[in-house]
Enzyme design. Structure first.
Site, short mmCIF file in Angstrom:
data_model
loop_
_atom_site.label_atom_id
_atom_site.label_comp_id
_atom_site.label_asym_id
_atom_site.label_seq_id
_atom_site.Cartn_x
_atom_site.Cartn_y
_atom_site.Cartn_z
CE LYS A 113 -3.94 -2.34 0.60
NZ LYS A 113 -3.53 -3.74 0.74
C1 LIG Z 1 -4.18 -4.92 0.30
C2 LIG Z 1 -3.34 -6.12 0.26
C3 LIG Z 1 -3.57 -7.13 -0.69
C4 LIG Z 1 -4.71 -7.07 -1.67
O1 LIG Z 1 -4.52 -6.06 -2.65
P1 LIG Z 1 -5.78 -5.54 -3.49
O2 LIG Z 1 -5.24 -4.40 -4.29
O3 LIG Z 1 -6.81 -5.12 -2.49
O4 LIG Z 1 -6.25 -6.67 -4.33
C5 LIG Z 1 -2.71 -8.22 -0.71
N1 LIG Z 1 -1.70 -8.32 0.18
C6 LIG Z 1 -1.45 -7.38 1.10
C7 LIG Z 1 -0.33 -7.57 2.05
C8 LIG Z 1 -2.25 -6.24 1.17
O5 LIG Z 1 -2.00 -5.30 2.09
#
Ligand SMILES: *Cc1c(COP(=O)(O)O)cnc(C)c1O
Length: 496
Positions: A113
């Site tokens: 993120k």
């Molecule tokens: C948010 C997240 C995901 C999923 O990603 P999306 O974009 O919501 O599909 C997978 N792994 C981790 C560690 C995340 O923080």
């Protein structure tokens, strides 16, 4: 350069400039903003090979954010991808067991993120300036564990902004929770809700769609925006690292120019993998997009049957950031697969709200053939983590483990052995207990930080700063609320 405008997937807003789409987050009709086309890269992969992350990001983002000047965009990029990241490469590729792991966890909060949320505050404050915004921006965010912390790290003490984060009380790891409740910054607020991630996300979407509330806020000098992946300002920066990954492989001689690769992404809200799809359609030679789910395998079922059905139990797993039954960004793919038919998309989304499901027809499914769904159980996730550790010494987190397990099944089933990039979405330190349960034998200490020290010893990697910080940081947030009281809680926080 041709300007790009954004429209709602449900037809309620058209001809929105990129900066306004970022400021708004979600369209008024509850739809998501989509560019009127996916632009083609104006440089070849060969031209881009060897460029820095920052340069690559600029070449990608300038094509989507056409009302930002070069100076504005370069300054946003420089402010975001700096020494907050613990490596100059920003998103390094590590080869293990024949697969390339694109490590997206070298930022402030050690999950992918950070790749978009380090830059979103810069994009948003620049957009506010461009649009002569005179109100304080209130970022409302639902988090399955990683978005909330990354968004707060980005927005903490940014003038003209406040941020309110809702996370599921029993749905995040210990490190994730500690990271959130110790967050500094006078403009940050964290609320644990008695519900799961879907409850949090639905509640936030309802607040966004509440026009009366929006007017009340405007009178008090506030305006809402979103840091969730429904914001186009999240999606666009994520496209860059897929372009960058391909160019690094090319630059290092791992692939030939034009060679097609597969990409596997551990998926929840469908934002990360949608960015890979955008990269493909900008011209990156990507073949299959393998969408990896955990036991909440609503996307796997959708790609297999054409029916999206969220009427099932919500399962809490060892990959909590993927515990999601309503994958918001899928709406963008649905919209594209109908040939950008907003009325049809709105109809299908209404079906989802009213009946808990919708079905894509044959035509739509043909448009989605780039995608292939797979899922891994918790057991398969643990086995993948252990096997890769035993074979190579490399330690995956529990989300990346899902992708590794799904990819391995795909390769065995299809014999497709194209070079593959797996998006590695979190540092194993963020989910240390589950990772150590997968790898170690014997009982683990009760204390989370002792488990972290064990992980440090067996992996031979340094404990990230983000983890060291929370060892001793005081708890600063203890607010909780029920699903029904989210709006009331927002009012309290804003002093209304
Ligand atoms: C948010 C997240 C995901 C999923 O990603 P999306 O974009 O919501 O599909 C997978 N792994 C981790 C560690 C995340 O923080």
């Amino acid at each position: 350069m041709m300007n790009i405008f954004y429209q709602s997937t449900r037809g309620g807003e058209k001809e929105v400039t990129p900066s306004r789409a970022i400021l708004k987050g979600l369209a008024c009709d509850g739809g998501l903003f989509m560019p009127d086309r996916i632009p083609k890269l104006d440089l070849s992969m060969r031209d881009l090979a060897g460029r820095s992350y920052q340069d690559t990001a600029y070449e990608v983002m300038k094509l989507f954010l056409t009302d930002f000047t070069e100076e504005e965009l370069r300054s946003c990029i420089a402010g975001a991808y700096d020494d907050k990241f613990d490596t100059k490469a920003i998103a390094p590729l590590t080869k293990a067991d024949g697969v390339y792991y694109l490590e997206l966890f070298h930022g402030n909060t050690i999950a992918f993120k950070d790749m978009a949320l380090s830059i979103l505050p810069h994009l948003m404050t620049t957009a506010a300036r461009k649009n002569h915004m005179d109100k304080e921006i209130v970022i409302l965010t639902a988090t399955s564990g990683d978005t909330g912390k990354a968004a707060m790290a980005g927005f903490a003490d940014v003038p003209g902004t406040r941020i309110i984060v809702f996370y599921p009380k029993d749905g995040v790891s210990r490190v994730q929770e500690l990271q959130m409740v110790t967050q500094k910054g006078d403009n940050t607020a964290v609320v644990a809700i008695h519900g799961n991630f879907d409850d949090a996300q639905t509640g936030v979407k309802q607040i966004f769609a509440d026009r009366e509330f929006a007017e009340e806020l405007a009178e008090k000098g506030f305006v809402f925006s979103s840091a969730n992946s429904i914001n186009i300002g999240r999606l666009v920066p994520q496209v860059a690292y897929y372009v960058y990954a391909y160019c690094r492989l090319l630059d290092q001689g791992e692939i030939a120019d034009g060679e097609r690769i597969n990409v596997t992404v551990p998926t929840g809200n469908f934002g990360n993998i949608l960015a890979a799809y955008f990269a493909k359609h900008m011209g990156v030679p990507i073949d299959r997009l393998i969408c990896a789910s955990n036991d909440n395998k609503v996307l796997y079922d959708f790609f297999r049957t054409g029916t999206y059905d969220r009427k099932r139990d919500f399962l809490l797993t060892i990959s909590p950031s993927m515990d999601i039954l309503i994958s918001s960004n899928l709406e963008r793919l649905i919209y594209l697969s109908t040939g950008c038919d907003a009325e049809r998309t709105a109809g299908l989304m209404a079906d989802l709200t009213e009946t808990g499901q919708y079905t894509a027809d044959e035509d739509m499914r043909r448009q989605m053939e780039d995608f292939l769904g797979g899922f891994a159980t918790e057991q398969e996730d643990r086995e993948a983590i252990r096997k890769i550790y035993e074979d190579t010494g490399y330690v995956l987190d529990t989300h990346t483990g899902v992708a590794a397990a799904v990819y391995e099944k795909y390769r065995k089933d299809t014999g497709d052995d194209k070079k593959t990039v797996i998006a590695s979405t979190a540092s194993p330190y963020k989910f240390a207990r589950s990772v150590m349960e997968a790898i170690g034998d014997g009982r683990l200490p009760e204390d989370e930080f002792e488990v972290i020290d064990l992980l440090c010893r067996i992996s031979g990697t340094e404990i990230p700063k983000a983890v060291e910080e929370i060892r001793t940081a005081p708890v600063r947030h203890s607010r909780e609320c029920s699903r029904e009281d989210m709006k009331k809680t927002v009012k309290e926080i804003l002093g209304m």
